[in-house]
Motif scaffolding. Structure first.
Motif, short mmCIF file in Angstrom:
data_model
loop_
_atom_site.label_atom_id
_atom_site.label_comp_id
_atom_site.label_asym_id
_atom_site.label_seq_id
_atom_site.Cartn_x
_atom_site.Cartn_y
_atom_site.Cartn_z
N SER A 191 -5.92 0.81 9.49
CA SER A 191 -5.00 1.43 8.54
C SER A 191 -4.97 0.67 7.21
CB SER A 191 -3.59 1.52 9.13
OG SER A 191 -3.07 0.23 9.40
N VAL A 192 -5.04 -0.64 7.26
CA VAL A 192 -5.08 -1.44 6.03
C VAL A 192 -6.42 -1.22 5.33
CG1 VAL A 192 -5.07 -3.78 5.06
CG2 VAL A 192 -3.46 -3.18 6.88
N CYS A 193 -7.49 -1.25 6.08
CA CYS A 193 -8.83 -1.07 5.53
C CYS A 193 -8.93 0.27 4.80
CB CYS A 193 -9.86 -1.17 6.65
SG CYS A 193 -11.57 -1.12 6.09
N HIS A 194 -8.53 1.32 5.48
CA HIS A 194 -8.62 2.67 4.90
C HIS A 194 -7.73 2.78 3.65
CE1 HIS A 194 -9.20 6.97 4.78
NE2 HIS A 194 -7.89 7.11 4.68
N GLY A 195 -6.48 2.35 3.76
CA GLY A 195 -5.56 2.45 2.64
C GLY A 195 -6.00 1.63 1.44
N TYR A 196 -6.49 0.44 1.70
CA TYR A 196 -6.93 -0.46 0.64
C TYR A 196 -8.09 0.14 -0.16
CZ TYR A 196 -8.89 -4.71 -1.46
OH TYR A 196 -9.39 -5.64 -2.34
N PHE A 197 -9.12 0.58 0.54
CA PHE A 197 -10.30 1.10 -0.17
C PHE A 197 -10.02 2.46 -0.81
CE2 PHE A 197 -12.55 -2.04 2.55
CZ PHE A 197 -13.01 -2.84 1.51
N PHE A 223 3.44 6.19 -5.60
CA PHE A 223 3.38 6.42 -7.04
C PHE A 223 2.12 7.14 -7.49
CE2 PHE A 223 6.78 3.33 -7.11
CZ PHE A 223 7.57 3.79 -8.16
N LEU A 224 1.15 7.30 -6.61
CA LEU A 224 -0.12 7.92 -7.03
C LEU A 224 0.06 9.33 -7.58
CD1 LEU A 224 -2.65 6.63 -4.35
CD2 LEU A 224 -1.99 5.62 -6.53
N PRO A 225 0.84 10.21 -6.92
CA PRO A 225 0.99 11.55 -7.51
C PRO A 225 1.60 11.52 -8.91
CG PRO A 225 1.79 11.52 -5.25
CD PRO A 225 1.51 10.10 -5.64
N ARG A 226 2.53 10.62 -9.13
CA ARG A 226 3.14 10.52 -10.46
C ARG A 226 2.11 10.02 -11.47
NH1 ARG A 226 8.72 7.70 -12.28
NH2 ARG A 226 8.58 8.43 -14.42
N ALA A 227 1.24 9.14 -11.06
CA ALA A 227 0.20 8.64 -11.95
C ALA A 227 -0.73 9.77 -12.36
CB ALA A 227 -0.58 7.52 -11.28
N ILE A 228 -1.02 10.67 -11.44
CA ILE A 228 -1.92 11.79 -11.74
C ILE A 228 -1.23 12.80 -12.66
CG2 ILE A 228 -3.10 13.79 -10.74
CD1 ILE A 228 -3.53 12.02 -8.22
N ILE A 229 0.03 13.12 -12.36
CA ILE A 229 0.75 14.15 -13.12
C ILE A 229 1.19 13.63 -14.48
CG2 ILE A 229 2.83 15.57 -13.16
CD1 ILE A 229 2.58 15.66 -10.06
N LEU A 247 0.83 -1.21 0.00
CA LEU A 247 0.00 0.00 0.00
C LEU A 247 0.86 1.25 0.00
CD1 LEU A 247 -2.85 -1.04 2.46
CD2 LEU A 247 -3.12 -0.44 0.04
N LYS A 248 1.94 1.25 0.78
CA LYS A 248 2.84 2.42 0.83
C LYS A 248 3.52 2.65 -0.51
CE LYS A 248 3.77 2.28 5.75
NZ LYS A 248 4.72 1.92 6.81
N ARG A 253 0.45 -3.95 -11.45
CA ARG A 253 1.19 -5.14 -11.01
C ARG A 253 1.20 -5.22 -9.49
NH1 ARG A 253 5.20 -7.63 -14.90
NH2 ARG A 253 4.57 -6.74 -16.88
N LEU A 254 1.37 -4.07 -8.83
CA LEU A 254 1.30 -4.04 -7.37
C LEU A 254 -0.08 -4.50 -6.89
CD1 LEU A 254 3.13 -0.71 -6.50
CD2 LEU A 254 3.81 -3.00 -5.77
N VAL A 255 -1.11 -4.02 -7.56
CA VAL A 255 -2.48 -4.39 -7.18
C VAL A 255 -2.71 -5.89 -7.39
CG1 VAL A 255 -4.88 -4.15 -7.92
CG2 VAL A 255 -3.50 -2.14 -7.48
N SER A 256 -2.14 -6.45 -8.45
CA SER A 256 -2.34 -7.88 -8.69
C SER A 256 -1.67 -8.73 -7.63
CB SER A 256 -1.85 -8.27 -10.09
OG SER A 256 -0.44 -8.18 -10.16
N VAL A 257 -0.66 -8.18 -6.95
CA VAL A 257 -0.03 -8.87 -5.83
C VAL A 257 -0.80 -8.57 -4.54
CG1 VAL A 257 2.06 -9.02 -4.42
CG2 VAL A 257 2.24 -8.88 -6.91
N LEU A 258 -1.23 -7.33 -4.38
CA LEU A 258 -1.91 -6.90 -3.16
C LEU A 258 -3.28 -7.53 -3.00
CD1 LEU A 258 -2.08 -4.97 -0.69
CD2 LEU A 258 -3.05 -3.27 -2.24
N LEU A 259 -4.07 -7.55 -4.05
CA LEU A 259 -5.45 -8.00 -3.96
C LEU A 259 -5.60 -9.40 -3.37
CD1 LEU A 259 -8.28 -6.97 -4.45
CD2 LEU A 259 -8.12 -7.74 -6.79
N PRO A 260 -4.83 -10.38 -3.82
CA PRO A 260 -4.98 -11.71 -3.21
C PRO A 260 -4.47 -11.78 -1.76
CG PRO A 260 -3.90 -11.87 -5.36
CD PRO A 260 -3.97 -10.43 -5.00
#
Length: 171
Positions: A68-74, A32-38, A26-27, A50-57
């Motif tokens: 903290s996991v719940c908030h960050g995940y959603f 990378f989120l700001p870079r994705a937006i910009i 999640l961290k 790719r991170l999500v495909s590892v994180l989701l399972p």
């Protein structure tokens, strides 16, 4: 008695390890989120998915009980649906099903209930809006949309259609 203590220690240790993995992923994704937006670079999007495909399972209801996991995940999923709705819609079926199951869990949870449920509803609304726009752009009529989205959506679909394609927020 000693075996029971030992096994509960292993369970706690396993949960802690999964927490560390999920928290780390999640961290990294959040960094990378700001870079994705910009930048909106394809390479950034590919890395994030790719991170999500590892994180989701890795994330299950036991981990989602940790605020903290719940908030960050959603929050992460809300970001993905807002920025990359087409990519979310084309996730592999097993990952997409896991996402939908986690959103359903989020709607029923008592972990930071108000915040979690709001974020889950906003994420689902954005997914529905993307699906509606995709169907509308392909020239689907109300009957086709109803078949794909379910018969309970007939009235909402007709209302949305009558507003010339503008979407009524579901939240």
């Amino acid at each position: 008695m000693v075996a029971a203590v030992g096994s509960s220690g292993n369970v706690a240790g396993a949960l802690h390890m999964r927490y560390r993995v999920a928290s780390g992923l999640l961290k990294v994704a959040t960094a990378f989120l700001p870079r994705a937006i910009i930048d909106e670079e394809e390479a950034v999007a590919e890395l994030l998915f790719r991170l999500v495909s590892v994180l989701l399972p890795c994330v299950d209801t036991e981990l989602l009980q940790i605020p903290s996991v719940c908030h960050g995940y959603f929050e992460l999923w809300q970001f993905f649906v807002d920025v990359y709705p087409g990519r979310v819609a084309t996730l592999p079926p097993a990952l997409f099903a896991s996402l939908i199951q986690s959103l359903e869990w989020g709607l029923a949870t008592d972990v930071e209930a108000e915040v979690t449920q709001r974020v889950c509803l906003q994420t689902m609304a954005a997914m529905a809006e993307h699906a509606f726009k995709a169907l509308h752009s392909r020239g689907a009529d109300v009957a086709e949309v109803e078949v794909l989205l379910g018969s309970g959506t007939q009235v909402r679909v007709q209302v949305m259609w009558s507003l010339h394609g503008s979407i009524i927020p579901l939240v």
